[in-house]
Design an enzyme around this catalytic site. Structure first.
Site, PDB file in Angstrom:
ATOM      1  N   HIS A  26      69.882  49.985  59.009  1.00  0.00           N
ATOM      2  CA  HIS A  26      68.621  49.898  58.279  1.00  0.00           C
ATOM      3  C   HIS A  26      67.451  50.057  59.235  1.00  0.00           C
ATOM      4  O   HIS A  26      67.469  49.513  60.340  1.00  0.00           O
ATOM      5  CB  HIS A  26      68.491  48.539  57.579  1.00  0.00           C
ATOM      6  CG  HIS A  26      69.403  48.399  56.405  1.00  0.00           C
ATOM      7  ND1 HIS A  26      69.864  47.180  55.982  1.00  0.00           N
ATOM      8  CD2 HIS A  26      69.934  49.310  55.574  1.00  0.00           C
ATOM      9  CE1 HIS A  26      70.632  47.345  54.928  1.00  0.00           C
ATOM     10  NE2 HIS A  26      70.710  48.637  54.660  1.00  0.00           N
ATOM     11  N   TYR A  64      77.305  43.511  46.883  1.00  0.00           N
ATOM     12  CA  TYR A  64      78.516  43.711  46.074  1.00  0.00           C
ATOM     13  C   TYR A  64      79.602  42.731  46.522  1.00  0.00           C
ATOM     14  O   TYR A  64      80.290  42.147  45.705  1.00  0.00           O
ATOM     15  CB  TYR A  64      79.060  45.148  46.190  1.00  0.00           C
ATOM     16  CG  TYR A  64      78.032  46.249  46.075  1.00  0.00           C
ATOM     17  CD1 TYR A  64      76.797  46.022  45.473  1.00  0.00           C
ATOM     18  CD2 TYR A  64      78.296  47.522  46.562  1.00  0.00           C
ATOM     19  CE1 TYR A  64      75.853  47.033  45.382  1.00  0.00           C
ATOM     20  CE2 TYR A  64      77.365  48.534  46.475  1.00  0.00           C
ATOM     21  CZ  TYR A  64      76.135  48.283  45.889  1.00  0.00           C
ATOM     22  OH  TYR A  64      75.214  49.292  45.815  1.00  0.00           O
ATOM     23  N   GLU A  75      72.066  62.860  42.751  1.00  0.00           N
ATOM     24  CA  GLU A  75      72.114  61.402  42.670  1.00  0.00           C
ATOM     25  C   GLU A  75      71.428  60.908  41.399  1.00  0.00           C
ATOM     26  O   GLU A  75      71.922  60.030  40.709  1.00  0.00           O
ATOM     27  CB  GLU A  75      71.409  60.783  43.879  1.00  0.00           C
ATOM     28  CG  GLU A  75      72.074  61.064  45.202  1.00  0.00           C
ATOM     29  CD  GLU A  75      73.256  60.151  45.428  1.00  0.00           C
ATOM     30  OE1 GLU A  75      73.025  58.929  45.541  1.00  0.00           O
ATOM     31  OE2 GLU A  75      74.392  60.656  45.467  1.00  0.00           O
ATOM     32  N   GLU A 102      69.184  39.616  56.785  1.00  0.00           N
ATOM     33  CA  GLU A 102      69.718  40.242  57.990  1.00  0.00           C
ATOM     34  C   GLU A 102      68.647  40.231  59.069  1.00  0.00           C
ATOM     35  O   GLU A 102      67.480  39.920  58.794  1.00  0.00           O
ATOM     36  CB  GLU A 102      70.206  41.669  57.696  1.00  0.00           C
ATOM     37  CG  GLU A 102      69.112  42.615  57.238  1.00  0.00           C
ATOM     38  CD  GLU A 102      69.660  43.962  56.741  1.00  0.00           C
ATOM     39  OE1 GLU A 102      70.736  43.986  56.144  1.00  0.00           O
ATOM     40  OE2 GLU A 102      68.988  44.980  56.949  1.00  0.00           O
TER      41      GLU A 102
END
Lengths: 388, 292
Positions: free
Chosen positions: B249, B161, B20, B211
């Site tokens: 999450h 995004y 990564e 959220e």
């Protein structure tokens, strides 16, 4: 990760903490052994389930003799216990049978993370044994909150103050809280809750119930704890998803969703609801999902029999749309897809992805222009499919 | 101006020799041309994608004058990597790593607060930050962003995004987009970033994406009431999430009646924020309200 009460108590016993004598059984034949090992009636039979509110739901029973014990074990073992916190219920595969305690007073005690200050926090109350959320709502002043410095840990002064505030035998309480805090830190607990912490008639403190949750992110350094996880308490589809490294939570609607990213996955559920439908799940396939993983995801979505339509909502950032499209096409070869699949693709290599889907000849795929269009199409198709 | 990162930011990538790290170090460098080094203990002297590798962050600071660190170190070592960056005098740290134990982050947060109160941490478990056309520090796909005057803050990657894509598609650019991450303990909060955008002359309006879980959005709402004059738009994900279930999450969970979408939306509305209930219309709502 959640642990059972008996597992938590066994661990806490190792920290020198006072828990009742008890025995875990999984078969009714083991009752004789319990009778031989535990001293005197009354005994308490406690269903070992990952569901809060088990006492009110009949998962905790006091028994006064051997007959009552056998009868209670026979009634509880193998059932599904439904509680107000867990309406779908959890299977009762094991019971903890403990010696009874002469209760003089019940207290609430827990250690958890205070997210707003990034510190561990002790929450304690004289109103133990009850649902602490109700206590907090109805009499907030009855709840004591003690934020701790993570570098310093629990200092004696703080522990003593709490003992005086709760009006408990000071030295004994200080020893107990110190050991509980040590366990909380060493075990990487996200929650350690003792409800109730009991003062018995002889004047001693006992941890009557114990709830221990371990931070999933820390499991790489707690292989011993990870081995204790009871998968029967988790939805089988969620267990299967976990094996594929998919982030899946089952819900009760009929529109399945497959999304990349947790935030967008929640948003997709919300959008389905706004369009008049009900999401069947939360599913995050992650940022770098392979074709094989998408096929696995589709397999899990298809094994939920409630599902009448699938909404695939992918924003290709790192996960390129071409790869997702190929994954869907491969999945169609590996898994029987029995519902319409609405696909909304956007982002990196979107043209390649759309072209692959169009040329695939897969007749169950419906493409959507944007997220709202996709949600509406999925709702409509689920309705139609449900009527057939 | 913009906030936190610009064309003068000098990035060092910790964990640059991992898969990564290598990929994204190259992507960031292709975007802004400002990756000055990587760190991989024991591999100092090598190069990765033309970027020099150092043994320590301190060496990257001394030799390549790095000011900003981007971390791709695996979870067991990520907290240490943050501390190393802090100790080496890095001003701004972006930690992408997902899955760092909460206890480790608790210690890092306190270490930073007590010893280096001026050092800024973004993340962990975040997509990073981008100032379009100047600098990208993270894993965000650069091509969906365009330069403009909307400041974007979000906990989640793909939702950022989505929003940026809608805005760009309508011809509305962004000053900076910041992904603060989805962990229970993290560096910059919604409030911190709102404050930076309020003070940024190149930002006209703020889009805040939140959220369920925690109280970061409520704290931002409180701040907005008394301190923010620019228009603020907000979307909160997770209205349909059941309590007690973690939504991907580590921080996205409603427990003890805390952290519900309703409570967040309510406090944002009270603070005069334009809340958007349908995520598909984030771009459209901003365009119509601001008459762009």
């Amino acid at each position: 990760m959640q642990l059972h009460e008996h597992q938590a108590k066994e661990i806490l016993r190792g920290y020198g903490l006072p828990v009742s004598n008890g025995k875990v059984i999984t078969k009714i034949e083991e009752v004789d052994q319990v009778l031989a090992e535990l001293n005197a009636f009354p005994l308490v039979v406690k269903a070992q389930v990952h569901a809060g509110g088990r006492g009110k739901a009949g998962g905790v029973k006091l028994v006064r003799n051997a007959d009552e014990l056998r009868q209670t074990v026979a009634t509880l073992l193998g059932t599904i216990l439904k509680t107000y916190q867990c309406p779908d219920g959890k299977p009762v595969n094991s019971l903890l049978i403990e010696e009874g305690t002469d209760i003089k007073a019940e207290y609430y005690f827990s250690i958890t993370l205070d997210r707003s200050t990034s510190r561990p926090m002790i929450v304690a109350s004289k109103a133990g044994g009850m649902d602490i959320e109700t206590v907090a709502r109805e009499s907030a002043e009855a709840i004591m909150m003690v934020p701790l410095d993570p570098c310093l840990g629990l200092t004696l002064g703080k522990a003593r103050n709490l003992a005086f505030d709760l009006d408990l035998p000071v030295q004994e309480f200080v020893n107990i809280v110190t050991a509980l805090y040590r366990a909380y830190i060493e075990l990487d607990a996200s929650l350690l809750e003792i409800n109730p912490l009991v003062l018995n008639k002889a004047g001693n403190l006992i941890l009557l119930d114990a709830k221990l949750e371990i931070d999933d992110n820390s499991l790489f350094r707690h292989k011993d704890l990870q081995a204790l996880e009871d998968l029967t308490q988790i939805d089988p589809l969620e267990v299967a998803a976990g094996e594929y490294n998919l982030n899946y939570v089952r819900l009760d609607g009929n529109i399945a969703c497959m999304v990349n990213g947790a935030g967008l996955a929640m948003t997709t559920m919300d959008t389905i609801k706004l369009a008049g439908g009900n999401p069947a799940n939360f599913l995050d396939v992650g940022g770098g999902a392979s074709a094989e993983q998408i096929a696995n995801a589709m397999r899990i979505l298809m094994s939920d029999t409630n599902v009448k339509a699938v909404f695939v909502n992918i924003f290709g950032g790192i996960l390129r749309c071409g790869r997702l499209a190929q994954g869907l096409i491969d999945a169609a070869r590996m898994v029987e897809i029995r519902t319409p699949v609405v696909v909304r693709l956007e982002g990196t290599n979107v043209e390649e992805g759309r072209a692959l889907l169009n040329e695939s000849g897969l007749d169950f795929i419906v493409t959507a222009a944007d997220m709202w269009d996709g949600a509406n199409k999925a709702v409509e198709l689920a309705k139609k499919n449900g009527e057939m | 101006m913009s906030i936190l990162v610009n064309k003068d930011t000098k990035i060092v990538v910790q964990g640059i020799t991992g898969k990564e790290g290598r990929f994204h170090a190259n992507q960031c460098n292709l975007y802004g041309g400002n990756v000055v080094g990587g760190v991989s203990p024991g591999k100092g002297g090598a190069t990765v994608e033309g970027i020099p590798v150092f043994n320590t962050v301190a060496a990257a600071v001394e030799t390549a004058h790095a000011t900003c660190s981007l971390i791709f170190v695996p979870p067991p070592f990520a907290a240490d990597a943050i501390v190393e960056a802090v100790d080496s005098g890095i001003e701004f740290i972006v930690c992408i790593t997902e899955g760092i134990p909460i206890r480790d982050m608790m210690m890092v947060a306190h270490y930073m607060k007590n010893n280096y109160p001026k050092t800024i941490l973004l993340g962990p478990n975040c997509p990073g930050i981008i100032t379009p056309n100047e600098a990208k520090v993270g894993i965000l796909p650069g091509h969906i962003f365009s330069r403009g005057r909307i400041g974007v803050i979000s906990r989640s990657g793909t939702l950022t995004y989505e929003a940026a894509y809608q805005l760009t598609g309508l011809g509305i650019g962004q000053s900076t987009a910041v992904g603060i991450g989805g962990d229970p303990i993290s560096g910059l909060s919604h409030k911190d970033v709102v404050e930076m955008f309020e003070n940024d002359p190149e930002t006209d309006a703020i889009l805040m994406i939140g959220e369920i879980g925690g109280t970061s959005e409520e704290e931002a709402a409180e701040f907005i009431v008394s301190h923010v004059k620019k228009p603020v738009f907000a979307y909160i994900a997770g209205t349909t999430a059941p309590p007690g279930r973690r939504m991907g999450h580590a921080g996205a969970i409603v427990t003890g009646g805390k952290g519900t979408a309703e409570s967040k939306i309510k406090s944002l509305n009270k603070a005069g924020v334009h809340t958007i209930d349908n995520a598909a219309f984030i771009g459209k709502t901003i365009k119509e309200t601001l008459k762009y």
